[in-house]
Design a protein around this motif. Structure first.
Motif, PDB file in Angstrom:
ATOM      1  N   ASP A 184      29.088  43.285  78.603  1.00  0.00           N
ATOM      2  CA  ASP A 184      30.164  42.418  78.613  1.00  0.00           C
ATOM      3  C   ASP A 184      31.664  42.963  79.259  1.00  0.00           C
ATOM      4  OD1 ASP A 184      30.502  44.209  76.580  1.00  0.00           O
ATOM      5  OD2 ASP A 184      31.009  42.822  74.926  1.00  0.00           O
ATOM      6  N   VAL A 185      31.747  44.271  79.173  1.00  0.00           N
ATOM      7  CA  VAL A 185      32.998  45.087  79.594  1.00  0.00           C
ATOM      8  C   VAL A 185      32.741  44.965  81.325  1.00  0.00           C
ATOM      9  CG1 VAL A 185      33.878  47.484  79.599  1.00  0.00           C
ATOM     10  CG2 VAL A 185      33.041  46.524  77.588  1.00  0.00           C
ATOM     11  N   TRP A 186      31.464  45.442  81.747  1.00  0.00           N
ATOM     12  CA  TRP A 186      31.507  45.201  82.977  1.00  0.00           C
ATOM     13  C   TRP A 186      31.894  43.850  83.590  1.00  0.00           C
ATOM     14  CZ3 TRP A 186      30.595  48.925  87.130  1.00  0.00           C
ATOM     15  CH2 TRP A 186      30.116  50.036  86.627  1.00  0.00           C
ATOM     16  N   MET A 187      31.124  42.957  83.010  1.00  0.00           N
ATOM     17  CA  MET A 187      31.411  41.526  83.476  1.00  0.00           C
ATOM     18  C   MET A 187      32.723  41.352  83.534  1.00  0.00           C
ATOM     19  SD  MET A 187      28.167  39.811  81.645  1.00  0.00           S
ATOM     20  CE  MET A 187      28.523  38.189  81.797  1.00  0.00           C
ATOM     21  N   LYS A 188      33.501  41.534  82.636  1.00  0.00           N
ATOM     22  CA  LYS A 188      35.109  41.403  82.611  1.00  0.00           C
ATOM     23  C   LYS A 188      35.813  41.908  83.639  1.00  0.00           C
ATOM     24  CE  LYS A 188      38.653  41.533  79.116  1.00  0.00           C
ATOM     25  NZ  LYS A 188      39.571  42.496  79.326  1.00  0.00           N
ATOM     26  N   GLU A 189      35.211  43.276  83.950  1.00  0.00           N
ATOM     27  CA  GLU A 189      36.026  44.215  84.956  1.00  0.00           C
ATOM     28  C   GLU A 189      35.870  43.533  86.368  1.00  0.00           C
ATOM     29  OE1 GLU A 189      37.708  47.097  84.946  1.00  0.00           O
ATOM     30  OE2 GLU A 189      36.781  48.536  83.481  1.00  0.00           O
TER      31      GLU A 189
END
Lengths: 252, 252
Positions: free
Chosen positions: A169-174
């Motif tokens: 989820d963090v990677w997708m946001k970035e």
């Protein structure tokens, strides 16, 4: 070079521990077996220690200047691998360091959510390499990429592109904040992949063999897509699906 | 329904023989294990005999009117499969009959030359089904498609399209005479697959994991193609390559 004769040598015992994930996680290292994988690791300067059977020779073209070399009886080498026909050469390699999106400048990524089968994971790492992806991001719950079966299926691609553990989820946001579209794969609620245009930058998210991508993650993608099934089969193998989509989505 | 209590029963002994290829070849039958595969076989009227553990029930929606049903102790059922966690249901199924090109009116085919890995073969049968191929042609030297590992990987697709043993050179000649182009896969001497247009009728020929398609066969194709490798990997898994090409070559 050092010669170690006994399987009871503390060094040998320490290497054997690397057959278990826990020790691999603690030390940030892993074992690879066979001439091809060891050669690929050497090329990328990822070998810490090289162990070779006393019946084998290190190929003359190899540069082993940066690693410690140990010579062992072949049965001791055999203890360091789960293969049935070991080639008599094993290396301790360094894992990829954990890295953030910002430090990498990545443009094309494969994101994996809870992939369970080691063969599938290795095949997808190999395919991501072939398709020119910049990295593979391994989410929580996916099988250990340094598992021997994964390494064998990937045929050396672990050393060709970064394999990074990360929170999806963090990677997708970035990625989205950097205008890189994230495509999820979903049998329901998505569009046929052929309706999307190939791109220079994108991330593809594929998931678990039985359940697909986590539903919560699918709500955070740029769009979701699926591969039409023209016959009577209910689904595709996840590694085959990833191959079809990566080769379709990348710009030639 | 018949109840058979002993693993020494001659009928049980006969079924056990089907775990070996020789007996499968002689009888033209094979074993499938698990509720999903048995259900797919029943739907296509391919079940000769159905064996179920005394601890399990046949789902009410199934039509078993055309096959003999046997109830067995679960350990006897377990002897009829190589899976570690058998589901308590096994069936003897009829193999595909050998058929000629003329009798079939096929338009889209996958031809396999000396594929060795059961998982790869099963995955390609599943992918050919998904991509709407009309048949899979199994050349000499390919692993037995009725091997239990192949059946598991194919997830029931054996019952969705004809799996035909045949001489690849004969099939290729027939296809070309019927104006169906045959595309071989070759790393050398071929063209990038993206330079070919999708078609309504075609045959794709893929080969052995290590050596690719037999060189003699490659001289008999309409054209040879390859999948570009954009990263550092030396090749793709054959089942992934077949998936990319089948989905690319077929007209949407």
């Amino acid at each position: 070079m050092k010669y170690l004769q006994s399987a009871k040598n503390p060094q040998v015992k320490q290497w054997k521990k690397l057959l278990k994930r826990k020790e691999r996680d603690i030390t940030g290292t892993f074992l690879v077996e066979g001439f091809h994988l060891v050669e690929e690791a050497l090329k990328e300067n990822r070998v810490k220690e090289l162990m070779i059977s006393e019946e084998k020779d290190i190929p003359k073209s190899w540069n082993v200047g940066n690693c410690s070399v140990y010579i062992l009886p072949s049965h001791v080498i055999g203890d360091l691998t789960d293969t049935q026909t070991p080639q008599g050469i094993v290396a301790v390699c360094y894992q990829e360091e954990e890295r953030s999106f910002d430090s990498l400048g990545l443009k094309k990524l494969l994101l994996l959510d809870e992939v369970q089968d080691p063969g599938n994971l290795g095949t997808m790492i190999r395919t991501a390499d072939a398709a020119g992806m910049d990295a593979v991001i391994i989410g929580h719950g996916t099988v250990d990429p340094y598992n021997p079966k994964v390494l064998r299926s990937a045929q050396g691609s672990h050393f060709h592109l970064p394999i990074i553990h990360g929170k999806l989820d963090v990677w997708m946001k970035e990625l989205k904040e950097n205008n890189i579209p994230v495509y999820g794969t979903a049998l329901e609620g998505g569009k046929e992949y052929q309706s999307f245009a190939p791109l220079d930058e994108f991330a593809l998210l594929v998931g678990n063999e039985g359940n697909g991508v986590n539903k919560e993650l699918l709500t955070q993608t740029t769009a979701n897509l699926y591969i039409p099934l023209y016959g009577k089969s209910e689904s595709l193998n996840v590694a085959v699906a990833a191959g079809i989509l990566l080769y379709y989505l990348r710009n030639e």
